[in-house]
Design a protein around this motif. Structure first.
Motif, short mmCIF file in Angstrom:
data_model
loop_
_atom_site.label_atom_id
_atom_site.label_comp_id
_atom_site.label_asym_id
_atom_site.label_seq_id
_atom_site.Cartn_x
_atom_site.Cartn_y
_atom_site.Cartn_z
N LEU A 312 0.47 -1.36 0.02
CA LEU A 312 -0.11 0.10 -0.13
C LEU A 312 0.95 0.77 0.13
CD1 LEU A 312 -2.47 1.40 0.22
CD2 LEU A 312 -2.58 0.75 3.00
N GLN A 313 1.98 1.14 0.99
CA GLN A 313 3.07 2.58 1.05
C GLN A 313 3.24 2.57 -0.25
OE1 GLN A 313 2.27 4.37 3.13
NE2 GLN A 313 5.24 4.56 4.22
N LEU A 314 3.75 1.51 -1.35
CA LEU A 314 4.16 1.88 -2.70
C LEU A 314 2.93 2.40 -4.14
CD1 LEU A 314 6.10 -1.99 -3.39
CD2 LEU A 314 6.66 0.18 -2.66
N VAL A 315 2.06 1.66 -3.42
CA VAL A 315 0.68 2.45 -4.63
C VAL A 315 0.80 3.87 -4.15
CG1 VAL A 315 -1.67 2.27 -4.81
CG2 VAL A 315 -0.59 0.27 -4.66
N PHE A 397 9.81 4.28 -10.22
CA PHE A 397 10.24 3.68 -8.78
C PHE A 397 11.24 2.39 -9.46
CE2 PHE A 397 9.25 -0.28 -6.12
CZ PHE A 397 9.18 0.35 -5.25
N LEU A 398 11.62 1.74 -10.31
CA LEU A 398 12.41 0.44 -10.41
C LEU A 398 14.16 0.57 -10.67
CD1 LEU A 398 10.39 -1.87 -13.04
CD2 LEU A 398 10.65 -2.86 -10.60
N THR A 399 13.72 2.19 -11.23
CA THR A 399 15.40 2.68 -11.34
C THR A 399 16.29 3.10 -9.72
OG1 THR A 399 14.71 3.88 -13.68
CG2 THR A 399 16.10 4.46 -12.82
N SER A 400 15.07 3.88 -9.48
CA SER A 400 15.08 4.15 -8.15
C SER A 400 15.84 3.09 -6.75
CB SER A 400 14.31 5.55 -6.94
OG SER A 400 13.04 4.44 -7.08
N VAL A 401 14.59 1.56 -7.20
CA VAL A 401 15.29 0.59 -6.13
C VAL A 401 16.66 -0.05 -6.71
CG1 VAL A 401 14.01 -2.15 -6.10
CG2 VAL A 401 12.80 0.00 -6.22
N GLU A 402 16.54 -0.09 -8.15
CA GLU A 402 18.05 -0.39 -8.53
C GLU A 402 19.08 -0.07 -7.97
OE1 GLU A 402 16.43 -1.03 -12.74
OE2 GLU A 402 15.51 -2.89 -12.39
N LEU A 443 6.61 -7.02 -5.86
CA LEU A 443 5.44 -5.97 -5.15
C LEU A 443 4.96 -4.95 -6.70
CD1 LEU A 443 5.25 -5.41 -1.79
CD2 LEU A 443 4.02 -7.53 -3.49
N ILE A 444 6.34 -4.50 -7.38
CA ILE A 444 5.99 -3.86 -8.13
C ILE A 444 4.89 -3.90 -9.57
CG2 ILE A 444 7.26 -4.12 -9.44
CD1 ILE A 444 6.06 0.08 -8.25
N GLY A 445 5.33 -5.07 -9.79
CA GLY A 445 4.01 -5.69 -11.16
C GLY A 445 3.10 -5.94 -10.91
N THR A 446 2.63 -6.03 -9.46
CA THR A 446 0.97 -6.31 -9.10
C THR A 446 0.79 -4.99 -9.04
OG1 THR A 446 1.61 -6.67 -6.27
CG2 THR A 446 2.33 -8.06 -7.27
N ILE A 447 1.00 -3.81 -8.85
CA ILE A 447 0.24 -3.08 -8.85
C ILE A 447 -0.68 -2.61 -10.05
CG2 ILE A 447 0.14 -0.39 -8.31
CD1 ILE A 447 2.14 -0.78 -6.17
#
Length: 942
Positions: A312-315, A397-402, A443-447
């Motif tokens: 939910l925080q990611l959302v 988001f994925l760029t920041s995660v990676e 999780l990002i792919g499930t949102i």
């Protein structure tokens, strides 16, 4: 030091949720379950002593040979009784004024000798619910490491609280209270009860009240300390280049004997109740320069305990990112509806979250701004975001995660401390780097779009809503009432609002790639691990590969010239040229399309035009280096001028300046500049009328002129690359830049303060407080040795003024000395001293400042203060030499000044040239009474 939430610290409520750099669950992605509890970081040793004292200890080598220690106590102003207002914060101050093992000011003195700076390294803060002490120290000195741990033990339960020291500190705290007074605080006093729903928090600002600070009994403070500074409310966090097992044994030996009171009061957990009511308030102040409107919809806090909570925080993070992009687009209109505006979902205060909308209104356009902000969120609520918007947000988001995961072994100790601090104080999850990465990626792919769009309906509601208008006094009669604003809300909700059109373009940034250049000259500087290149078009390139970060390349460039080459008539157009062009997009893309084009890329390029130089600053990750070089080339060859963006930018500047002179500090600053520089347009703050002097076409022409010829540019590149990796891009995109062999030098504009000092007093402001600025100016004997001596004088005088004005005379909260020197366009120096105090202490404290200066001029500094300066410089340099940013600035600066950058290698040895006599000599040389300028801001009516 006082720390408030962003909500309470600023009139505009910036409640954006910090980007969540993915964190996760240590099982495989396939085994993730939303009901699973988030795991604790297994790399930190967490323990609890029998007395309830908690500790977190982690080994981390960034920076090397350093350790950060924090002592957190769940004691803040919310626990104070009516007779104790401000004592939690006062107690924080007293911890630096005498403990069992460091009486009086010996703690600060001891740590300064070890190179620890008071105020920047050694510090503390008090908030509503906690008090936190911080101590970053070297870990390669066993005795210092032992003493550092003893400091933490003393802070936990070893304060002396001597009566004489308490009385001396009253003046320091009163000056801190005084310094915080002004329009923001006066308005906060009025609106705080409303937005905090008349909870206990509204009556417990950490700074306290003048009455209590001046009059509390010594024993009252001691009793507060005995009640609340106890091990079952405390935690010690230690992160750094240490032996974890050995440190745990030391912690157990030192902290196990801490005692809880026999009769201990319960540590009540206070909250802010939700009433279900909507509230409205208008607050005005004569010194408020803008009208700011905030709409705050409060909700119960969504705790983050499980994988589902984290998702939910990611959302929410995606929601906030996309909303921010919508408002960034709105602001680029030719006639933007506000100076700035936006909204987000995030934390509020203990137990509450909030959906917040805000904007700073253009003069006379409060309704227009309100309708624009609300309309955009109504649009989001009705239609949601688009799939393409969500795709870009996920890419970012994925760029920041990676990127965070790639740098996991380079992560600074401070960031780990913050994680464990929040775990102790707030119960927030403390995830490992690996879990954060895996969970975020999984999780990002499930949102889904439905997940994100559902948040608007969940958080943008008509219950528990506060509307707050903060405005200048002079606009009071034109401000709307609650019924009017509710009417605006109803009208927007009833209006026909079109869906958002996410117009996306994809095309090459450059029509044709440039023709590569060649290397005309190559020189290795092995002692610096630097390669100096001269390309066939004249561009000089300085390369320094490093291993300080795993995925960070930083670039900066300069060319002589800048705005100095243009007359006063063109000055403002020249000064704003880079901002105008930089905000207009690039090549085939306007600014909005360029932002979309760069989604998911770790890259930034910003051109600039200063007074003496023009150039660019850039950052990139490895995989986006090609894009970075394309952008650099494009800013030279295909810049844009967007007249709509320009017009909107100018409107916002005008609106922000409209009431600027209602701020006493702005008037004070303008007076100083007017006196020192004879109202020269290049040193004065811009007025509303002067905005019209910025000609967009002329600005564009000047920009093109400055970047038309790259032959005299020097580009410095530092970071995680090899020469072989970088050279194809360097040759093509830097070697391919246009060049005509132009040779330019910046002009000496002759804008200098008068040779003889003077005094000016400005009478502005309602609060009984004053600001003092003292300056010395003049010609300078520029050299590396002279620079070091002046730096030493600055540091030593800083120490002496804190000891005299703050510790001995209790007349200030903070005081600072600042030395600066320039080689171009002329050898010049300035030396400034700044502090705030009460009006009745202006004269005596100024006399004390001059007395301390004269002591150094007559007798020289004390040897111990020289030792503190040398130790501080050595310790700072040890860390800086492992930072890309330091090397970028050092190398570029040295080449710009035509100096050999290798001088940094002998800097530590050169410190031995700082002596009592050398500092005394430089003080007499530059702190000349005849060159002293005295500026004082006094309240009106004095």
């Amino acid at each position: 030091m006082i720390r408030l939430t962003p909500l309470l610290a600023l009139p505009i409520l910036f409640l954006f949720l910090a980007p969540l750099t993915a964190t996760p669950y240590s099982a495989t992605a396939d085994s993730l379950r939303l009901i699973d509890t988030l795991p604790m970081d297994s790399s930190v040793l967490q323990g609890e002593l029998p007395n309830g004292f908690i500790y977190y200890i982690r080994h981390n080598e960034e920076p090397k040979d350093r350790v950060v220690m924090y002592l957190a106590t769940k004691v803040g102003s919310v626990l104070e009784t009516d007779d104790e207002l401000g004592l939690a914060h006062f107690l924080e101050h007293m911890q630096f004024n005498g403990t069992e093992n460091f009486p009086k000011n010996e703690l600060v003195d001891y740590l300064q000798r070890a190179g620890v700076r008071f105020g920047s390294d050694l510090n503390a803060y008090t908030s509503f619910d906690e008090t936190v002490y911080q101590l970053p120290i070297p870990s390669d000195d066993p005795e210092l490491l032992k003493s550092g741990l003893q400091v933490m033990r003393d802070w936990a339960q070893g304060a002396l609280l001597d009566g004489e020291e308490i009385d001396k500190e009253r003046g320091v705290v009163l000056n801190e209270l005084l310094g915080g007074r002004g329009a923001q605080q006066r308005m906060r006093d009025q609106y705080l009860p409303m937005i905090l729903n008349n909870s206990r928090y509204a009556q417990r600002l950490p700074i306290g009240t003048r009455k209590i600070i001046e009059g509390f009994e010594h024993e009252t403070l001691r009793d507060f300390y005995r009640k609340w500074y106890r091990p079952n409310l405390q935690a010690l966090i230690i992160v750094g280049d240490i032996d974890v097992a050995a440190m745990e044994q030391r912690v157990k030996a030192l902290f196990t004997d801490l005692e809880n009171p026999t009769i201990a009061p319960e540590r009540t957990e206070y909250s802010i109740p939700l009433t279900g009511r909507n509230q409205f308030m208008v607050v005005t102040d004569a010194e408020m320069p803008q009208t700011v409107v905030q709409v705050i919809v409060k909700h119960p806090e969504a705790a983050v305990k499980t994988v589902a909570d984290y998702r939910l925080q990611l959302v929410k993070s995606l929601f906030n990112q996309m909303a921010g992009a919508r408002f960034a687009e709105l602001i680029r209109q030719s006639d933007p509806p506000f100076i700035q505006g936006g909204g987000s979902i995030g934390g509020f205060m203990r137990g509450l979250d909030a959906f917040t909308m805000y904007y700073a209104a253009k003069p006379g356009e409060i309704q227009r701004g309100f309708e624009a902000v609300v309309t955009e969120f109504e649009r989001i609520k009705r239609y949601g975001f688009t799939a393409t918007e969500l795709g870009r947000a996920k890419d970012n988001f994925l760029t920041s995660v990676e990127s965070a995961y790639a740098e996991r072994d380079k992560r600074k100790s401070e960031s780990y401390v913050a994680t464990y601090l929040n775990h102790f104080l707030e119960g927030e999850s403390a995830l490992s780097n690996e879990d954060r990465y895996r969970l975020g990626k999984s999780l990002i792919g499930t949102i889904t779009l439905d997940d994100v769009n559902a948040l608007a309906g969940q958080y943008y509601t008509d219950e528990n809503r506060d509307i707050l208008i903060l405005a200048p006094d002079k606009d009071r009669d034109t401000l709307p009432g609650e019924e009017t604003v509710n009417g605006w809300l109803a009208a927007v909700k009833a209006a026909d609002i079109a869906p958002y059109d996410d117009n996306v373009q994809e095309m090459p940034l450059l029509d044709n790639p440039p023709t590569p250049g060649t290397v005309a000259e190559r020189r290795e500087r092995a002692e610096l691990d630097v390669v100096e290149l001269t390309l066939s078009n004249g561009v000089r390139v300085i390369l320094k590969p490093t291993d300080f970060k795993n995925d960070e390349i930083r670039m900066t460039a300069f060319s002589p010239g800048g705005t100095s080459l243009y007359g006063d008539t063109d000055f403002l157009s020249a000064a704003y040229a880079a901002s105008v062009v930089g905000g207009s997009g690039l090549g085939p893309y306007d600014a909005t399309q360029l932002t979309k084009h760069l989604s998911g890329k770790k890259v930034s390029v910003q051109p600039y035009i200063g007074e003496q130089t023009e150039g660019f600053n850039a950052t990139s990750g490895k995989k986006d280096l090609h894009t970075a070089f394309e952008l650099i080339y494009a800013y030279f060859t295909v810049p844009r001028l967007d007249l709509e963006v320009f017009e909107g930018y100018m409107q916002r500047i005008k609106a922000s300046l409209a009431n600027r002179l209602d701020d006493p500090n702005a008037v004070f600053s303008d007076t100083i500049n007017a006196v020192l520089y004879n109202n020269n347009i290049r040193r004065a703050s811009m007025t509303v009328e002067e905005v019209d002097l910025i000609d967009p076409q002329r600005a564009y022409e000047i920009y093109q002129e400055r970047f038309a010829d790259a032959s005299d540019f020097t580009v410095t590149i530092v970071g995680s690359f090899t020469e072989d990796e970088l050279m194809p891009l360097v040759l093509q995109y830097l070697g391919g830049l246009p060049a005509n062999g132009r040779k330019e030098e910046a002009r000496d504009l002759g804008i200098y303060p008068p040779a003889k000092g003077l005094e000016r007093t400005v009478y502005r402001g309602k609060e009984q407080k004053s600001s003092v600025r003292l300056y010395y100016f003049g010609d300078y004997d520029y050299s590396e040795t002279e620079n070091m001596q002046l730096d030493a004088l600055e540091s030593i005088l800083d120490i002496k003024l804190i000891e005299r004005l703050r510790e001995a005379e209790s007349g200030v909260y903070g005081v600072s000395a600042n030395a600066s020197y320039a080689k171009y366009p002329r050898y010049r120096y300035s030396f400034g001293i700044a502090y705030g105090t009460s009006p009745d202490k202006v004269a005596p404290l100024m006399a004390s400042v001059l007395d301390e200066i004269n002591k150094i001029k007559q007798r020289g500094p004390e040897q111990v203060d020289i030792e503190k300066f040398v130790s501080e410089q050595k310790r700072q340099l040890e860390v800086q030499l492992r930072e890309n940013g330091f090397w970028l600035g050092h190398l570029s600066g040295a080449y710009q000044r035509h100096e050999d950058p290798a001088y940094i290698l002998t800097y530590v040895d050169e410190l031995n040239k700082v002596t009592v006599e050398s500092v005394k000599e430089v003080a007499n040389k530059y702190l000349v009474e005849d060159r002293l300028f005295r500026f004082v801001l006094m309240p009106e009516g004095e």
